[in-house]
Design an enzyme around this catalytic site. Structure first.
Site, PDB file in Angstrom:
ATOM      1  N   GLN A 130      38.646  47.138  46.634  1.00 55.58           N
ATOM      2  CA  GLN A 130      39.462  45.935  46.806  1.00 55.58           C
ATOM      3  C   GLN A 130      40.739  46.260  47.577  1.00 55.58           C
ATOM      4  O   GLN A 130      41.508  47.130  47.166  1.00 55.58           O
ATOM      5  CB  GLN A 130      39.827  45.373  45.425  1.00 55.58           C
ATOM      6  CG  GLN A 130      40.810  44.209  45.448  1.00 55.58           C
ATOM      7  CD  GLN A 130      41.122  43.717  44.052  1.00 55.58           C
ATOM      8  OE1 GLN A 130      40.283  43.128  43.380  1.00 55.58           O
ATOM      9  NE2 GLN A 130      42.342  43.973  43.592  1.00 55.58           N
ATOM     10  N   GLY A 131      40.971  45.584  48.687  1.00 60.25           N
ATOM     11  CA  GLY A 131      42.152  45.811  49.498  1.00 60.25           C
ATOM     12  C   GLY A 131      43.156  44.686  49.358  1.00 60.25           C
ATOM     13  O   GLY A 131      43.215  43.786  50.214  1.00 60.25           O
ATOM     14  N   SER A 133      46.727  45.242  47.374  1.00 61.69           N
ATOM     15  CA  SER A 133      48.087  45.779  47.374  1.00 61.69           C
ATOM     16  C   SER A 133      48.410  46.506  48.680  1.00 61.69           C
ATOM     17  O   SER A 133      47.554  47.150  49.279  1.00 61.69           O
ATOM     18  CB  SER A 133      48.274  46.739  46.203  1.00 61.69           C
ATOM     19  OG  SER A 133      48.145  46.063  44.971  1.00 61.69           O
ATOM     20  N   GLU A 248      38.479  38.379  36.546  1.00 59.89           N
ATOM     21  CA  GLU A 248      39.105  39.523  35.880  1.00 59.89           C
ATOM     22  C   GLU A 248      39.833  39.069  34.625  1.00 59.89           C
ATOM     23  O   GLU A 248      39.718  39.666  33.559  1.00 59.89           O
ATOM     24  CB  GLU A 248      40.085  40.207  36.834  1.00 59.89           C
ATOM     25  CG  GLU A 248      40.876  41.336  36.184  1.00 59.89           C
ATOM     26  CD  GLU A 248      41.897  41.955  37.133  1.00 59.89           C
ATOM     27  OE1 GLU A 248      42.218  43.127  36.936  1.00 59.89           O
ATOM     28  OE2 GLU A 248      42.360  41.262  38.051  1.00 59.89           O
ATOM     29  N   SER A 373      51.121  42.642  35.863  1.00 52.81           N
ATOM     30  CA  SER A 373      52.074  43.383  35.044  1.00 52.81           C
ATOM     31  C   SER A 373      52.445  42.595  33.795  1.00 52.81           C
ATOM     32  O   SER A 373      52.328  41.364  33.748  1.00 52.81           O
ATOM     33  CB  SER A 373      53.332  43.707  35.850  1.00 52.81           C
ATOM     34  OG  SER A 373      54.078  42.527  36.094  1.00 52.81           O
TER      35      SER A 373
END
Length: 390
Positions: A130-131, A133, A248, A373
């Protein structure tokens, strides 16, 4: 909340448990077995394991049969997660593809994308990373700068991605790229499906403090991507990414609970090895960890019940993420407290190999960052669950 499974689901559990007993060698259950193996060799062993699971009919448990799955219930998927963890089976090498990309392709992919992506992924022929960040665009993903300029029927892509899991082993990457020059924030972004072996794509490993390098950074230098290799439509990348991430955040937490329950037992065994089972402070810490784990188990079953009823998890999934990630950190902080100052040593005791557990303790510091986060999750819970003002 329903704490039971149907007879059909329990029959599936028995079938799966018997197959795992015959196919998971006892040595695989040891952390030291995997920590002593070179990363590349461990990856290939896990990849072969995925192929064997597919051949045996234990891949894509809850996927529709039309896509090669088993067509199972959410309860069967939960049982699969639970039993594979209990058996000490290897973790999947294609988690990002199987859990997130595949259901997104099923929902909004073209017929050609469904044909070319889903089957090879389920058979573990193609590994995805997965690209998302980038340097300067982590928590604030909308600040991404990797750009794609249209040239005929192709985008010419330049930029960089970072903290890319399995970047050096993946065959393809689903990446967010700013395909509308001059666009800002959430607009003008597309999700491109890029071959990692194509010209202009380079992956480099990132070595962590634990010694592992499952992360990598990916560089695009005039990489060419066909317009047809865009998922969700050109310019619709942000909404496509939000759909993908919803899969997710919809996880129930059962797999995390089962894994941590095994880890708890490992820590208790280590306490016995160190002669600390009579320490009243340590015993209190372990009791607190057990309470947290059981609270997570009940939360997980509650979420599974919601899924089985077809209810929208919504922002409540942020509660699950907060709960399991902090339980994980608390558990491994107890391990560090058990070792004391020796926690920083490469080999705390000559007669005991704790390297794999120490790596897990180091890894635990990251779980309140990735996947959203804790700060972001608390804001979501405050605003959308509790209804507090911004």
């Amino acid at each position: 909340m329903d704490l039971t499974f149907t007879p059909e689901e329990e029959q599936f559990r028995a079938e799966l448990r018997a197959w795992l007993a015959d196919n998971v060698p006892p040595r695989w259950r040891s952390r030291s077995f995997w920590s002593a193996m070179p990363e590349a060799a461990a990856f290939e062993l896990r990849r072969d394991w995925e192929r064997r699971k597919y051949d045996a009919g234990f891949a894509g448990i809850s996927w529709p049969r039309e896509y090669g799955g088993r067509g199972g219930t959410p309860g069967m998927q939960a049982i699969y997660d639970e039993e594979t963890q209990r058996a000490g089976a290897p973790h999947t090498v294609n988690a990002l593809g199987l859990a997130f990309l595949a259901p997104t392709v099923m929902a909004i992919g073209t017929d050609e994308q469904k044909r070319d992506i889903i089957g090879p992924m389920l058979r573990n022929e193609v590994i995805w990373c997965q690209g998302f960040s980038e340097p300067g665009a982590g928590s604030d993903l909308a600040a991404l700068r990797t750009g794609g300029v249209l040239d005929g029927d192709e985008f010419v892509v330049n930029g960089q991605k970072v903290w890319t899991t399995n970047a050096v082993y993946a065959d393809k990457i689903f990446a967010l790229v700013r395909t509308e020059p001059g666009s800002q924030r959430h607009s003008g972004i597309s999700m491109l499906l890029i071959d990692m072996r194509s010209d202009g794509v380079q992956a480099r490993p990132l070595r962590q403090i634990s010694g592992a390098s499952e992360f990598g950074e990916v560089f695009f230098t005039d990489a060419r991507v066909k317009v047809g290799d865009c998922l969700g439509g050109v310019g619709n990348g942000w909404s496509t990414a939000m759909l993908l991430l919803s899969f997710e955040r919809g996880a129930s937490g059962i797999v995390q609970y089962t894994a941590m329950r095994r880890q708890f037992d490992e820590i208790v065994a280590t306490a016995a090895t160190f002669g600390r089972t009579g320490d009243p402070i340590l015993r209190q810490q372990l009791a607190s960890r057990m309470v947290e784990l059981e609270c997570l188990r009940y939360r997980s079953m509650h979420v599974l019940t919601q899924v089985e009823r077809g209810e929208d998890l919504g922002a409540g999934s942020s509660v699950t993420k907060l709960q399991w990630s902090h339980t994980h950190q608390d558990l491994w902080e107890t391990f560090d407290d058990l070792l004391g100052p020796e926690a920083t040593l490469a080999r705390p005791r000559p007669d005991t190999d704790l390297r794999a557990m120490q790596q897990e303790a180091m890894w635990s510091r990251s779980v309140t960052i990735w996947g959203g986060s804790s700060q972001v999750q608390r804001n979501i819970v405050a605003e959308r669950v509790l209804g507090l003002p911004r």
